[in-house]
Design an enzyme around this catalytic site. Structure first.
Site, PDB file in Angstrom:
ATOM      1  N   CYS A   1      21.433  59.865  35.081  1.00  0.00           N
ATOM      2  CA  CYS A   1      21.687  59.350  36.043  1.00  0.00           C
ATOM      3  C   CYS A   1      23.742  59.702  35.622  1.00  0.00           C
ATOM      4  CB  CYS A   1      22.152  58.264  35.789  1.00  0.00           C
ATOM      5  SG  CYS A   1      20.131  57.633  36.018  1.00  0.00           S
TER       6      CYS A   1
ATOM      7  N   ARG B   1      20.901  56.881  40.949  1.00  0.00           N
ATOM      8  CA  ARG B   1      20.107  56.813  39.407  1.00  0.00           C
ATOM      9  C   ARG B   1      19.436  58.479  39.698  1.00  0.00           C
ATOM     10  NH1 ARG B   1      15.043  53.200  40.337  1.00  0.00           N
ATOM     11  NH2 ARG B   1      14.375  52.935  38.212  1.00  0.00           N
TER      12      ARG B   1
ATOM     13  N   ASN C   1      24.360  55.220  31.743  1.00  0.00           N
ATOM     14  CA  ASN C   1      23.149  56.419  32.276  1.00  0.00           C
ATOM     15  C   ASN C   1      22.638  56.711  31.154  1.00  0.00           C
ATOM     16  OD1 ASN C   1      22.811  58.844  32.479  1.00  0.00           O
ATOM     17  ND2 ASN C   1      25.184  59.481  31.496  1.00  0.00           N
TER      18      ASN C   1
ATOM     19  N   GLU D   1      18.695  56.540  28.221  1.00  0.00           N
ATOM     20  CA  GLU D   1      17.634  55.908  28.072  1.00  0.00           C
ATOM     21  C   GLU D   1      18.030  55.202  26.595  1.00  0.00           C
ATOM     22  OE1 GLU D   1      15.137  55.416  30.097  1.00  0.00           O
ATOM     23  OE2 GLU D   1      16.027  57.709  31.360  1.00  0.00           O
TER      24      GLU D   1
ATOM     25  N   ASP E   1      14.457  49.842  31.147  1.00  0.00           N
ATOM     26  CA  ASP E   1      15.124  49.494  30.096  1.00  0.00           C
ATOM     27  C   ASP E   1      17.098  49.242  30.648  1.00  0.00           C
ATOM     28  OD1 ASP E   1      15.999  52.123  31.079  1.00  0.00           O
ATOM     29  OD2 ASP E   1      16.915  52.437  29.457  1.00  0.00           O
TER      30      ASP E   1
ATOM     31  N   GLY F   1      14.838  71.102  20.634  1.00  0.00           N
ATOM     32  CA  GLY F   1      14.721  70.418  19.314  1.00  0.00           C
ATOM     33  C   GLY F   1      16.387  70.297  18.426  1.00  0.00           C
TER      34      GLY F   1
END
EC number: 6.3.5.4
Length: 617
Positions: free
Chosen positions: A2, A50, A75, A77, A100, A365
């Site tokens: 976000c 959001r 902002n 995870e 979360d 990656g």
């Protein structure tokens, strides 16, 4: 993923909304605003754009309030939130959402500022604690999520991107040192920004701002241990098994989302390993995405297709159209709101743009090269070590001989080996310190991050790896990926940047990662359990744009117009005559100067867009 914003300055709700509109691409699903009246008569504004990933219900919109006294904008995870939530539930905490965000609030109430040590993720958040009248915030360990702040005067202001602070701010000036840093590194290092009055919170740091006293204090909660050499005592086989277990979990927890998830697949070792482990984690068919270039030497899409075919993924190839790439060049600063010269940002944006049409989250990656010694320059260190083992007078004599060679690459080597030791020689490969085209070169020996390189507790490979993780990965790669993906409201997740992977990699003996030219040895051996070795038996290629040719052909007129001698005079800190010669060298093919040209194009564009009426000091 976000965009966040907060301020103690007296901005109206309309002004805050305008600030957030500049970066609504970071979170187009909902705009939230909350004004909090403070005991001192002032107001705290909190705002949030959001991008809904977990718990898509409006109950998880932000600014989010928990237990009446806690408000948060966040902002990123926290991948292990369910694990943390379970512990907190056993301690008596209750939850009304499945996000979360709520877990962060409860963890703060239970653990205080130590809550960040419980989180495994990428994040930047600020909590207003009404009882203590403080703002508490943090940035993730490796700096994947951005956090800008300003403490000028009586106010405090923070944001995900610089443009949100810049709008309506009448007290900003452009930093001359930041421009010099940019011209040396190609990026503006932490903790600086392009403005003297705005800083970046360093990766792995938390802060507390006392609203009453206006005292701001930062604290490191995670760092690399440079005091000792790698300590893993097990066999190579044991290390491989343990690493694969960590990697598998790092991928697994990053596949958790309430929206579609895919994988960026370049066909290289790192992204292929992530894709392979993802296919082992879920029964659903994984969607993979790669970029195709028409220019020879830049296109690895065929290898990505081979990997995808073997793993049986739903694969998508995105063709890089030069015209579309040029359009992004011309609008680059709309998304990278301070000077940034990594040209791979352009294909990254194209990849993100088309990936977003299929998924909202993509695993990458990124991070493998820094932790597992994958860059070409680590292999170069092997030869450099031999050069620095010979007597100094012979080394300097050899440098003078190479200087006379017609090949520009040999001239670069000549300048590199003139440095007094291998540490400074490596530093030179990462910056263009002592560049002849700069009026006053920035002293690259002043940076705090040099402590990760300039010590003798580890060998040069490990020190270079640590240094790159704290500088190149943080300053460059993470900035590139965040802005490129957020430009199209796509969340990028990097399993190889899981702090458990990073810590474990640093515990391994160097030869488990790099031996006799075999770079990323342990990652490759894990990958070969899931995909044929033959697909990867080729030289490593970087994710770059064919700017070398474009600047001499498709973009030649654009370059010569934008960087004419008269136009160059608008760029501070450079010797116009020297730069003009260097551009001519590129156009005639005698020296590849594309990185310099791109660096100057970006800076000129930024100054034209953002520098009007601002002093440089």
């Amino acid at each position: 993923m976000c965009g966040i914003y907060g301020s103690l300055l007296p901005y109206s709700s309309q002004e805050v909304a305008a600030k957030m509109k500049l970066t609504n691409f970071r979170g187009p699903d909902f705009y939230g605003y909350k004004a909090i009246d403070l005991p001192n008569g002032k107001k705290l504004s909190l705002a949030h754009n959001r991008l809904s990933i977990l718990d898509l219900d409006q109950r998880s919109h932000q600014p989010f309030v928990y237990d009446d006294s806690i408000s948060i904008v966040y902002n990123g995870e926290v991948y292990n939130y369910n694990e943390v939530k379970k512990v907190l539930s056993n301690l008596g905490y209750t939850f009304r959402t499945t996000s979360d965000t709520e877990v962060i609030c409860a963890a703060y109430l239970e653990y205080g500022k130590d809550c960040v040590r419980k989180f495994n993720g990428m994040f930047a958040f600020v909590i207003h604690d009404a009882k203590k009248q403080i703002l508490f915030g943090a940035r993730d360990r490796l700096g994947q999520k951005p956090f800008y702040y300003s403490t000028v005067g009586e106010g405090f202001e923070f944001a995900s991107q610089l443009s949100s602070i810049q709008l309506h701010n009448q007290h900003l000036s452009i930093s001359k040192n930041a421009i010099l840093d940019y011209l040396s590194w190609g990026v503006i290092p932490d903790t600086s920004s392009i403005f003297n009055e705005v800083n970046k919170l360093p990766a792995g740091h938390l802060f507390v701002y006392d609203i009453t006293s206006r005292h701001f204090e930062t604290e490191s909660y995670w760092d690399i241990d440079i005091s000792k050499s790698p300590s893993f005592a097990g066999s190579y086989g044991e290390a491989k098994d343990e690493l694969e277990e960590i990697l598998a979990d790092a991928v697994k927890i990053r596949l958790v989302a309430d929206v579609p998830v895919g994988v960026f697949l370049s066909g290289g070792v790192d992204s292929s390993l992530v894709a392979a482990l993802a296919t082992k984690t879920t029964s659903e068919k994984i969607r993979t995405f790669s970029v195709k270039f028409n220019e020879k030497g830049f296109d690895e899409s065929q290898y990505a297709a081979e990997v995808a075919n073997h793993l049986q993924t739903d694969h998508h190839i995105i063709e890089c159209d030069p015209k579309e790439g040029i359009d992004l060049v011309e609008n680059f600063t709309d998304f990278y709101d301070e000077p940034f010269s990594d040209s791979s940002a352009i294909p990254s944006m194209l990849l993100a743009k088309y990936t977003r049409q299929h998924v909202t989250v993509a695993l990458s990656g990124d991070g493998g090269d820094e932790s597992f010694l994958g860059y070409h320059r680590y292999n170069w260190l092997t030869y450099l070590s031999k050069i620095y083992a010979i007597p100094k007078f012979l080394r300097l004599f050899g440098a003078e001989i190479l200087k006379l060679a017609p090949n520009y690459r040999l001239k670069i080597i000549s300048e590199t080996i003139k440095n007094k030791n291998i540490d400074e020689a490596y530093l030179r490969t990462m910056s263009n310190s002592n560049a002849t085209w700069l009026e006053t070169p920035r002293n690259t020996l002043e940076f705090e991050e040099l402590k990760y390189l300039f010590h003798k507790n580890k060998n040069i490979y490990e020190r270079a790896s640590d240094f790159d993780l704290k500088t190149y990965l943080n300053w460059d790669i993470n900035t590139k990926v965040d802005r490129a993906t957020m430009a199209y409201s796509l969340e990028a997740r990097a399993p190889l940047m899981d702090y458990r992977v990073v810590d474990f990699a640093r515990s391994l003996p160097t030869d488990y990662k790099f031996i006799k030219g075999n770079q990323k040895r342990i990652l490759k051996d894990i990958l070969y359990k899931h995909a044929p070795k033959e697909i990867f038996d080729r030289p490593k290629a970087g994710f770059t744009m064919p700017f070398k040719e474009w600047f001499k052909k498709d973009l030649k007129d654009f370059v010569l117009s934008e960087l004419s001698e008269n136009e160059l005079k608008a760029i501070p800190g450079i010797k116009v005559g020297e730069v003009t010669k260097m551009i001519d060298q590129h156009m005639t093919g005698s020296w590849n100067r594309y990185s310099l040209i791109w660096k100057l194009l970006v800076l000129k564009q930024w100054l034209k867009t953002n520098g009007k009426g601002l002093s440089i000091k």
